[in-house]
Motif scaffolding. Structure first.
Motif, short mmCIF file in Angstrom:
data_model
loop_
_atom_site.label_atom_id
_atom_site.label_comp_id
_atom_site.label_asym_id
_atom_site.label_seq_id
_atom_site.Cartn_x
_atom_site.Cartn_y
_atom_site.Cartn_z
N ARG A 27 0.82 -1.22 0.00
CA ARG A 27 0.00 0.00 0.00
C ARG A 27 0.85 1.27 0.00
O ARG A 27 0.30 2.36 0.12
N ASP A 30 -0.13 3.56 -2.85
CA ASP A 30 -1.44 4.18 -2.59
C ASP A 30 -1.32 5.28 -1.55
O ASP A 30 -1.95 6.33 -1.66
N HIS A 34 -2.07 9.22 -2.01
CA HIS A 34 -2.94 9.98 -1.11
C HIS A 34 -2.25 11.26 -0.63
O HIS A 34 -2.86 12.33 -0.61
N THR A 149 -0.27 7.55 -10.78
CA THR A 149 -1.48 6.76 -11.02
C THR A 149 -1.23 5.73 -12.12
O THR A 149 -1.61 4.56 -11.99
N ARG A 152 0.98 2.99 -10.72
CA ARG A 152 0.22 2.09 -9.85
C ARG A 152 -0.64 1.14 -10.68
O ARG A 152 -0.69 -0.07 -10.43
#
Length: 166
Positions: A27, A30, A34, A149, A152
């Protein structure tokens, strides 16, 4: 009764199937996305505040310039009417000198207003520069967010492809 399946005999052993353990998903990307999203929203807020400040200063500058132009034209028109009246023998010498001193005072006021306008114009240019710098920071943050993005998504697709092969 099956052979070897008596009371003392053990049932046949099953072969253990190797199943890959589910990895705990990473994570970190992510979380990084964020954090970047929060930074982007802060930068957008700063950009919007800079834009608003720049607009307000431009409005002030526009108003001051309009006031300066009106004062300048009013001084000029009063001076021209006083000269016309003097040369048509409608004013005395004392009235003309009084009109001339009023004109000189109005000219000084107009000069001071012009200097104030120039100072405000410098402030306006600085505010515009600050806005465009903030806009560039937002655009850079947007590009960075898009790159992360895409990275990912590619990593997720690669992980799914590896899981499908296994």
């Amino acid at each position: 009764m099956r052979i070897g399946a008596g009371f003392g005999a053990r049932a046949g052993k099953r072969e253990v199937i190797d199943v890959a353990e589910m990895k705990k998903p990473d994570r970190r990307l992510d979380q990084l996305l964020h954090v970047h999203k929060q930074r982007l929203s802060r930068l957008e807020r700063e950009r919007n505040e800079a834009r608003q400040a720049w607009r307000e200063i431009r409005q002030q500058l526009s108003g001051k310039k309009q006031d300066w132009r009106q004062l300048q034209s009013r001084a000029q028109s009063e001076w021209m009417s006083a000269r016309t009246a003097f040369f048509s023998m409608g004013l005395t010498n004392a009235d003309f000198k009084r009109a001339k001193s009023v004109y000189e005072r109005m000219k000084l006021e107009a000069g001071e207003m012009r200097l104030a306008c120039l100072a405000l114009a410098r402030t306006c240019r600085q505010a515009g520069t600050a806005f465009f710098a903030a806009r560039d920071r937002v655009q850079g943050a947007n590009k960075q967010q898009e790159k992360l993005t895409v990275l990912r998504d590619e990593m997720k697709a690669l992980a799914l492809a590896q899981n499908a092969e296994a």
